[in-house]
Design an enzyme around this catalytic site. Structure first.
Site, PDB file in Angstrom:
ATOM      1  CG  HIS A  96      28.944  39.660  42.136  1.00  0.00           C
ATOM      2  ND1 HIS A  96      28.492  38.727  41.398  1.00  0.00           N
ATOM      3  CD2 HIS A  96      29.292  40.038  42.133  1.00  0.00           C
ATOM      4  CE1 HIS A  96      29.631  38.161  40.290  1.00  0.00           C
ATOM      5  NE2 HIS A  96      30.715  38.939  40.802  1.00  0.00           N
TER       6      HIS A  96
ATOM      7  CG  ASP B  68      24.567  38.210  40.600  1.00  0.00           C
ATOM      8  OD1 ASP B  68      25.258  38.295  41.702  1.00  0.00           O
ATOM      9  OD2 ASP B  68      24.387  38.269  39.595  1.00  0.00           O
TER      10      ASP B  68
ATOM     11  CG  ASP C 297      32.595  37.101  38.578  1.00  0.00           C
ATOM     12  OD1 ASP C 297      32.544  37.837  39.717  1.00  0.00           O
ATOM     13  OD2 ASP C 297      32.568  37.152  37.244  1.00  0.00           O
TER      14      ASP C 297
ATOM     15  CD  GLU D 297      29.062  42.194  38.047  1.00  0.00           C
ATOM     16  OE1 GLU D 297      29.946  43.214  37.760  1.00  0.00           O
ATOM     17  OE2 GLU D 297      29.024  40.373  37.844  1.00  0.00           O
ATOM     18  CD  GLU D 298      29.168  37.859  37.295  1.00  0.00           C
ATOM     19  OE1 GLU D 298      28.707  38.349  35.926  1.00  0.00           O
ATOM     20  OE2 GLU D 298      29.676  37.295  37.686  1.00  0.00           O
TER      21      GLU D 298
ATOM     22  CG  ASP E  47      33.303  41.117  41.307  1.00  0.00           C
ATOM     23  OD1 ASP E  47      33.943  39.634  41.060  1.00  0.00           O
ATOM     24  OD2 ASP E  47      31.970  41.245  40.984  1.00  0.00           O
TER      25      ASP E  47
ATOM     26  CG  HIS F   3      31.719  35.355  33.154  1.00  0.00           C
ATOM     27  ND1 HIS F   3      31.498  36.567  32.019  1.00  0.00           N
ATOM     28  CD2 HIS F   3      32.262  35.878  34.651  1.00  0.00           C
ATOM     29  CE1 HIS F   3      30.998  37.329  33.650  1.00  0.00           C
ATOM     30  NE2 HIS F   3      31.673  36.974  34.683  1.00  0.00           N
TER      31      HIS F   3
HETATM   32  N1  BES Z   1      33.990  40.426  38.429  1.00  0.00           N
HETATM   33  C1  BES Z   1      33.331  40.775  37.508  1.00  0.00           C
HETATM   34  C2  BES Z   1      34.565  41.926  36.705  1.00  0.00           C
HETATM   35  C3  BES Z   1      35.287  42.165  36.167  1.00  0.00           C
HETATM   36  C4  BES Z   1      35.765  41.112  35.208  1.00  0.00           C
HETATM   37  C5  BES Z   1      36.223  42.080  37.182  1.00  0.00           C
HETATM   38  C6  BES Z   1      36.989  40.891  34.597  1.00  0.00           C
HETATM   39  C7  BES Z   1      37.775  41.578  36.939  1.00  0.00           C
HETATM   40  C8  BES Z   1      37.479  40.884  35.987  1.00  0.00           C
HETATM   41  C9  BES Z   1      31.811  41.231  36.728  1.00  0.00           C
HETATM   42  O1  BES Z   1      31.129  40.181  37.798  1.00  0.00           O
HETATM   43  C10 BES Z   1      31.227  41.055  35.693  1.00  0.00           C
HETATM   44  O2  BES Z   1      31.895  39.626  35.308  1.00  0.00           O
HETATM   45  N2  BES Z   1      31.251  42.066  34.735  1.00  0.00           N
HETATM   46  C11 BES Z   1      30.602  41.866  33.644  1.00  0.00           C
HETATM   47  C12 BES Z   1      29.554  43.056  33.812  1.00  0.00           C
HETATM   48  C13 BES Z   1      28.251  42.876  33.574  1.00  0.00           C
HETATM   49  C14 BES Z   1      27.253  43.478  33.904  1.00  0.00           C
HETATM   50  C15 BES Z   1      27.195  41.972  32.901  1.00  0.00           C
HETATM   51  C16 BES Z   1      31.194  42.141  32.821  1.00  0.00           C
HETATM   52  O3  BES Z   1      32.148  42.523  33.073  1.00  0.00           O
HETATM   53  O4  BES Z   1      31.644  41.580  31.716  1.00  0.00           O
HETATM   54 MN    MN Z   2      32.304  39.677  39.648  1.00  0.00          MN
HETATM   55 MN    MN Z   3      31.127  37.882  36.977  1.00  0.00          MN
END
Ligand code: BES
Ligand code: MN
Ligand code: MN
Length: 459
Positions: A90, A92, A123, A157-158, A184, A431
């Site tokens: 992603h 974004d 990320d 994705e975010e 990711d 984040h």
């Molecule tokens: N890359 C992350 C997922 C992730 C988080 C992988 C921690 C490994 C470790 C992805 O971009 C993410 O942040 N996903 C969100 C979900 C989304 C629906 C907002 C999450 O996990 O909060």
């Molecule tokens: Mn991610």
């Molecule tokens: Mn993320």
């Protein structure tokens, strides 16, 4: 035979190291914050920038509009009869606020101490871009790829990937692949490459509590009018029992117990509770009884309050009875929970415990299914060999507490195994302020992915 990173590809990546760093810098400077409409043009610009680069390296590339942010789809189909691999990432990023907590500005990438600091560095722009560069190495040096490749990058994705699953379903024939590869996520520790076997799912809620029509004097009305902040506090407190189990009726019904072999594998990982605690800066760890920290994170569901808002929060004191209160609450899910079922249970629970005298609404904002993959199959082993070739160490199998909503959809719609080989690291501040990606992991990651294509070509 032990795999190696092919010397010609390695030489190309070595030679072009500075140029590649400059390109990543340009990509990271685009504030593609998908959650913010004021950044819509930037998000679009990031898609266009990525697409132009994919075209330049020799992929047939399109920027496909959706009802939200566009999808970049780049293809190379010059290996008829060979497998097809879909790479997903992603472009974004999360909002960068609070800006004052960044050591250097989020969209001015800066390297300090081997870490590339920028929003999206790990990320996921850095991890996505290293895939583009591994493909470039093959195409530039050899004029060909060992397998057919589809690169799919989304810009939502975010914010929950709302338009991606429908897109995948609609274009299932075109996206048909023998495996999906995603970078990711994070490695378990520095120098220790990792392949994931589990991701948690998500069900995200906003709870609104409405009390009186407007804020009231807390002396003139307090004690005689139900306080929405207190009502919300009760609702939230009711979600857990005294031991730390979730007390929402039926919440655990679909949860599977993990096999002892998998739990033993998790226990065998080099993990230290005290190091983990210190990394968080939290005074103590806590969670569901009967499970280790890693089991809590990877194999057990949970609920977290993500945000709370009510009443007077400014300087000093103000005697007021607030008119309303709001909480953002998200549940992380494990197999076989679904966001739809959890939404029903959450709504029923809140309706049951909500105090009289306030109006409570629960809105489901977005969700994603949990995922468990089988750590086997030719592409999994190709990835494992490639990681060992690049990092000098065989990967460990790990789970992940975070969510990538589309992973389950890929597996379900395309019927293809998903290989999650992440190059992030613990403490990377995804984040959060001061997000970073290890420069070494970016560099070695490119070589690992270049080796992966080589290994995939042998399947
Ligand atoms: N890359 C992350 C997922 C992730 C988080 C992988 C921690 C490994 C470790 C992805 O971009 C993410 O942040 N996903 C969100 C979900 C989304 C629906 C907002 C999450 O996990 O909060
Ligand atoms: Mn991610
Ligand atoms: Mn993320």
């Amino acid at each position: 035979m032990t795999a190696t990173v092919p010397a010609d590809l390695k030489a190309f990546l070595d030679t072009h190291d500075a140029r590649i760093a400059g390109e990543l810098d340009a990509f990271l400077r685009i504030p593609s914050v998908s959650a913010r409409t004021e950044h819509d043009a930037d998000t679009r610009r990031a898609a266009d920038w990525l697409a132009a680069e994919c075209t330049r390296i020799g992929l047939a590339t399109e920027v496909i509009p959706t009802a939200g942010h566009p999808i970049v789809l780049a293809e190379w189909r010059g290996a008829p009869g060979k497998p097809t691999v879909l790479v997903y990432g992603h472009y974004d990023v999360q909002p960068a606020e609070p800006l004052d907590l960044w050591t250097s500005p989020p969209f001015e990438p800066t390297v300090r101490d081997g870490k590339l600091f920028a929003r999206g560095s790990v990320d996921d722009k850095g991890q996505l871009y290293l895939h583009v560069k591994a493909l470039e190495a093959h195409l530039a040096v050899r004029g060909t790829l060992p397998v057919n490749v589809i690169l799919l990058a989304e810009g939502e994705e975010e914010v929950g990937s709302e338009h991606l699953a429908p897109f995948v379903a609609e274009h299932a024939a075109r996206l048909k692949a023998d495996a999906v590869v995603i970078s990711d996520s994070a490695m378990f520790a520095p120098g220790l490459p990792s392949l994931l076997f589990a991701l948690r799912g998500l069900a995200y809620f906003e709870i609104n509590v409405q009390g009186p029509a407007q804020d009231l004097h807390s002396g003139s009305y307090g004690g005689a009018v139900v306080n929405p902040a207190m009502a919300l506090a009760k609702i939230l407190a009711s979600m857990f029992d005294a031991e730390g189990r979730i007390a929402i009726a039926g919440f655990y019904d679909a949860v599977k117990t993990w096999e002892e072999t998998v739990r033993a594998r998790i226990r065998a990982l080099p993990f230290n509770d005290e190091h983990f605690r210190a990394e968080t800066g939290s005074p103590a760890l806590g969670g569901e009884p009967g499970f280790t920290t890693l089991e809590r994170l990877w194999t057990r569901p949970t609920c977290e309050v993500n945000g709370l808002l009510s009443g007077y929060t400014g300087e000093g004191a103000k005697t007021v009875l607030p008119a309303k209160a709001m909480a953002k609450v998200s549940c992380r899910l494990v197999p076989d929970q679904t966001p739809e079922a959890i939404q029903r249970l959450m709504q029923a629970h809140v309706a049951k415990v909500a105090p009289k005298g306030v109006t409570v609404t629960v809105t489901h904002l977005h969700g994603g299914n949990p995922w468990r993959g089988e750590p086997e199959g030719p592409f999994f082993h190709a990835a494992s060999r490639a990681l060992e070739a690049a990092f000098g160490r065989a990967p460990v199998l790990t789970g992940e507490g975070g969510s990538i909503p589309v992973v389950g959809d890929f597996q379900r719609i395309l019927g293809a195994p998903v290989i999650l080989m992440g190059f992030g690291l613990p403490g990377e501040n995804a984040h959060a302020p001061d997000e970073w990606m290890s420069v070494e992991n970016f560099t070695v990651g490119m070589r690992a992915v270049a080796a992966f294509w080589e290994e995939a070509g042998r399947i």
